[in-house]
Design an enzyme around this catalytic site. Sequence first.
Site, PDB file in Angstrom:
ATOM      1  N   GLU A 174      15.757 -45.948   3.095  1.00 28.89           N
ATOM      2  CA  GLU A 174      16.190 -47.128   3.860  1.00 28.89           C
ATOM      3  C   GLU A 174      16.841 -46.739   5.190  1.00 28.89           C
ATOM      4  O   GLU A 174      18.060 -46.672   5.309  1.00 28.89           O
ATOM      5  CB  GLU A 174      17.158 -47.983   3.044  1.00 28.89           C
ATOM      6  CG  GLU A 174      17.562 -49.269   3.744  1.00 28.89           C
ATOM      7  CD  GLU A 174      18.516 -50.129   2.933  1.00 28.89           C
ATOM      8  OE1 GLU A 174      18.877 -51.217   3.415  1.00 28.89           O
ATOM      9  OE2 GLU A 174      18.908 -49.710   1.826  1.00 28.89           O
ATOM     10  N   LYS A 209      12.159 -49.106   2.763  1.00 31.83           N
ATOM     11  CA  LYS A 209      12.894 -50.363   2.952  1.00 31.83           C
ATOM     12  C   LYS A 209      13.336 -50.424   4.411  1.00 31.83           C
ATOM     13  O   LYS A 209      14.140 -49.608   4.869  1.00 31.83           O
ATOM     14  CB  LYS A 209      14.097 -50.446   2.020  1.00 31.83           C
ATOM     15  CG  LYS A 209      14.832 -51.784   2.099  1.00 31.83           C
ATOM     16  CD  LYS A 209      15.977 -51.873   1.110  1.00 31.83           C
ATOM     17  CE  LYS A 209      16.690 -53.218   1.264  1.00 31.83           C
ATOM     18  NZ  LYS A 209      17.891 -53.298   0.411  1.00 31.83           N
TER      19      LYS A 209
END
Length: 296
Positions: A174, A209
Amino acid sequence: MDEKIKTLNKKGFIAALDQSGGSAEKALKKYGIEENRYQTDEEKINLMHEMRKRVITNDNFTSDKIIGVILFEEEMTKKTKGEYTPDYLWNQKKIPSFVKIDNGLMETENGVSLMKEIKQLDNKIENAKKHGIIGTKMRSVIYENDKKGIEKLVDQQFKLASIIYSKGLIPIVEPEVNINAIDKEECEKSLVKELDKHLNNSNIQIILKLTLPEIPNTYEKYTKHKNVLKVLALSGGYKRDYACEKLSKNKGVIACFSKAFLEDLREKQTKEEFNNIIKKTIDEIYEASISRSKKR
């Protein structure tokens, strides 16, 4: 494990319920629980558990539309209806769990905030596996288009991802681009270059992500990349309506919202009110997550 991983191939989205530290305090306040309701971290964690429990035990929270959940680390040892939360999610809902393993962010340098050192990483991984977790999540943040900083940030993410994958878990990488970055579009272009470099020279399987991009389908190619299982969109502070609108324009990308998922839920809502709101929320995020696939 294989059965749990296969669940990720279904249509749906991943619910991010991994709030910790300052984000937990903000989530509780939004939910209607003021800071004077808790004095210690343990009390705060317990209140967050009660909120998560109310969400995941709701009849609308099902594997028909939700294909995974990201939990805060402490949640693994909390019980939901007599079972550890990850066990409850799988045994009763057939929803696999991921766990947030990072310890927060370092001070911003070169336009980015790297992750703090993750101490006892091996122990965290083994503990997650013991609780039936299928993957981990780790977040770092890009604030400016500083190529040196972005290079260092992505490198840190992939080094950790390689370790986690080698231990048998799926890493959620992420590298968040802050939604308020003045040069957000340029940040995203620099991020793509670094992601390409690492993904094309790696054999590990990851989930990405990423912040909803300024240019739709900026990350579409990763939805077809051999090393990427899923591409998730974080809401990053966008309101749910706006986040869903942006998401619906990005082919193959599904939601992994936190604030936008919880934004309308309140502690004092009646059971009927809570049911109606969570159903509307889940339906809206689900439709945005599958809307582009309908048009293929």
